[in-house]
Write a protein that holds these residues in place. Sequence first.
Motif, PDB file in Angstrom:
ATOM      1  N   THR A   1       0.817  -1.229   0.000  1.00 27.74           N
ATOM      2  CA  THR A   1       0.000   0.000   0.000  1.00 27.74           C
ATOM      3  C   THR A   1       0.845   1.272   0.000  1.00 27.74           C
ATOM      4  O   THR A   1       0.294   2.370   0.093  1.00 27.74           O
ATOM      5  CB  THR A   1      -0.914   0.042   1.247  1.00 27.74           C
ATOM      6  N   GLY A   2       2.144   1.135  -0.051  1.00 29.41           N
ATOM      7  CA  GLY A   2       3.001   2.322  -0.025  1.00 29.41           C
ATOM      8  C   GLY A   2       3.237   2.849   1.377  1.00 29.41           C
ATOM      9  O   GLY A   2       3.599   4.014   1.558  1.00 29.41           O
ATOM     10  N   GLY A   3       2.999   2.022   2.372  1.00 32.11           N
ATOM     11  CA  GLY A   3       3.376   2.377   3.750  1.00 32.11           C
ATOM     12  C   GLY A   3       2.255   2.878   4.626  1.00 32.11           C
ATOM     13  O   GLY A   3       2.447   3.062   5.833  1.00 32.11           O
ATOM     14  N   ALA A   4       1.067   3.097   4.044  1.00 29.76           N
ATOM     15  CA  ALA A   4      -0.040   3.651   4.847  1.00 29.76           C
ATOM     16  C   ALA A   4      -1.300   2.815   4.702  1.00 29.76           C
ATOM     17  O   ALA A   4      -1.494   2.141   3.681  1.00 29.76           O
ATOM     18  CB  ALA A   4      -0.329   5.079   4.398  1.00 29.76           C
ATOM     19  N   ILE A   5      -2.140   2.842   5.733  1.00 32.83           N
ATOM     20  CA  ILE A   5      -3.520   2.346   5.588  1.00 32.83           C
ATOM     21  C   ILE A   5      -4.441   3.334   6.303  1.00 32.83           C
ATOM     22  O   ILE A   5      -4.014   4.053   7.226  1.00 32.83           O
ATOM     23  CB  ILE A   5      -3.739   0.920   6.149  1.00 32.83           C
ATOM     24  N   ASP A   6      -5.699   3.363   5.878  1.00 30.52           N
ATOM     25  CA  ASP A   6      -6.636   4.332   6.455  1.00 30.52           C
ATOM     26  C   ASP A   6      -7.469   3.758   7.590  1.00 30.52           C
ATOM     27  O   ASP A   6      -7.713   4.431   8.594  1.00 30.52           O
ATOM     28  CB  ASP A   6      -7.575   4.863   5.354  1.00 30.52           C
ATOM     29  N   VAL A   7      -7.953   2.530   7.411  1.00 29.50           N
ATOM     30  CA  VAL A   7      -8.901   1.961   8.384  1.00 29.50           C
ATOM     31  C   VAL A   7      -8.514   0.516   8.684  1.00 29.50           C
ATOM     32  O   VAL A   7      -8.243  -0.261   7.762  1.00 29.50           O
ATOM     33  CB  VAL A   7     -10.348   1.984   7.824  1.00 29.50           C
ATOM     34  N   LEU A   8      -8.486   0.174   9.971  1.00 37.74           N
ATOM     35  CA  LEU A   8      -8.293  -1.223  10.392  1.00 37.74           C
ATOM     36  C   LEU A   8      -9.616  -1.733  10.960  1.00 37.74           C
ATOM     37  O   LEU A   8     -10.227  -1.066  11.806  1.00 37.74           O
ATOM     38  CB  LEU A   8      -7.207  -1.310  11.477  1.00 37.74           C
ATOM     39  N   ILE A   9     -10.062  -2.894  10.493  1.00 36.78           N
ATOM     40  CA  ILE A   9     -11.267  -3.514  11.049  1.00 36.78           C
ATOM     41  C   ILE A   9     -10.863  -4.793  11.773  1.00 36.78           C
ATOM     42  O   ILE A   9     -10.483  -5.793  11.146  1.00 36.78           O
ATOM     43  CB  ILE A   9     -12.324  -3.800   9.949  1.00 36.78           C
ATOM     44  N   ASN A  10     -10.907  -4.746  13.102  1.00 37.49           N
ATOM     45  CA  ASN A  10     -10.616  -5.913  13.934  1.00 37.49           C
ATOM     46  C   ASN A  10     -11.887  -6.759  14.025  1.00 37.49           C
ATOM     47  O   ASN A  10     -12.776  -6.480  14.816  1.00 37.49           O
ATOM     48  CB  ASN A  10     -10.218  -5.466  15.349  1.00 37.49           C
ATOM     49  N   ASN A  11     -11.952  -7.776  13.185  1.00 38.20           N
ATOM     50  CA  ASN A  11     -13.187  -8.568  13.096  1.00 38.20           C
ATOM     51  C   ASN A  11     -13.041  -9.979  13.663  1.00 38.20           C
ATOM     52  O   ASN A  11     -14.006 -10.560  14.149  1.00 38.20           O
ATOM     53  CB  ASN A  11     -13.626  -8.626  11.620  1.00 38.20           C
TER      54      ASN A  11
END
Length: 264
Positions: A74-84
């Motif tokens: 992703t180029g080093g970033a993510i916006d949202v983590l969903i702990n499911n």
Amino acid sequence: MPSYVVAGASRGIGLQFVVDLLARGDVVVALARNPDSSKQLQEIKGNKNLFIVKADITDAVSLKAAAEETAKLTGGAIDVLINNAAFQDAAHSYHTLVDFPSPEALVSDLTTSFNTNVLGPILTTNAFLPLLKKGTLKKVITLDTGLAVPDLTLASGYPKLTSYSISKSALEMVNVKYALALKSEGFSFLAISPGVVNTRQAPPSPEELKEIMEMGGYFMQQYPNWTGPISPAESVKMMLDVIDKLTVEGSGKLVSHKGNRDFL
Ligand SMILES: NC(=O)c1ccc[n+]([C@@H]2O[C@H](COP(=O)([O-])OP(=O)(O)OC[C@H]3O[C@@H](n4cnc5c(N)ncnc54)[C@H](OP(=O)(O)O)[C@@H]3O)[C@@H](O)[C@H]2O)c1
């Protein structure tokens, strides 16, 4: 396009998050402990916005490797983590604290529930935090349940689903602590209950069905207008609406799929 990491994406609600997010053009990193054995994940793996990454949420080493792989994708970033991802042992779901078959069974069920349902989301959040800090949305969503709420449970009178409810109740506090620790950095943490969702892979046994009907009877007293389980698609559509509207002001709360405290 926002990027999402969904932990526990092999089936059920996690898989539905992946499908719905891809459908609206988002980038999705689907974490699964055994990706090759998820027929549904394999079926959609050609989607250019989907990255499937192996990760066991109870294993910090596996999560570190998954976060490193994700950063490259992703180029080093993510916006949202969903702990499911979560654990619930069907063999002990319907024991109360006083009728487990043995102390060893009680300790084992509670320990595994705590390791997966409490430590798992903590280890996952910490592993992906450096990537989330580089993202723009900075949201961490954790799947919880109305069964985690002590006063609702007390009012219902329902004493079973012991280890699951205890661990998910602790998870509610995990969400609060993260919200407080990271509020000044613009993070929004949300614990969300999906409603009662039919994610069963096989019909219940007659014994399970009896327990499910008994449990339903307890909760129908509080929710007399409840019409029964909803599908993963119905639940995830409602949760995405809540997640999209989440702001820092709402951080640290536990809400239902309706975005309020109406859990059924
Ligand atoms: N369904 C409901 O009515 C309901 C109600 C309230 C709350 N919730 C919550 O919503 C979430 C999803 O529920 P669901 O019904 O979709 O659950 P599910 O069908 O039981 O699926 C659980 C998912 O978690 C994964 N998982 C379990 N342990 C893992 C680990 N150590 N590492 C990585 N992945 C792991 C499973 O992967 P494998 O395929 O590898 O086992 C699977 O993808 C859970 O947090 C649950 O507590 C559900």
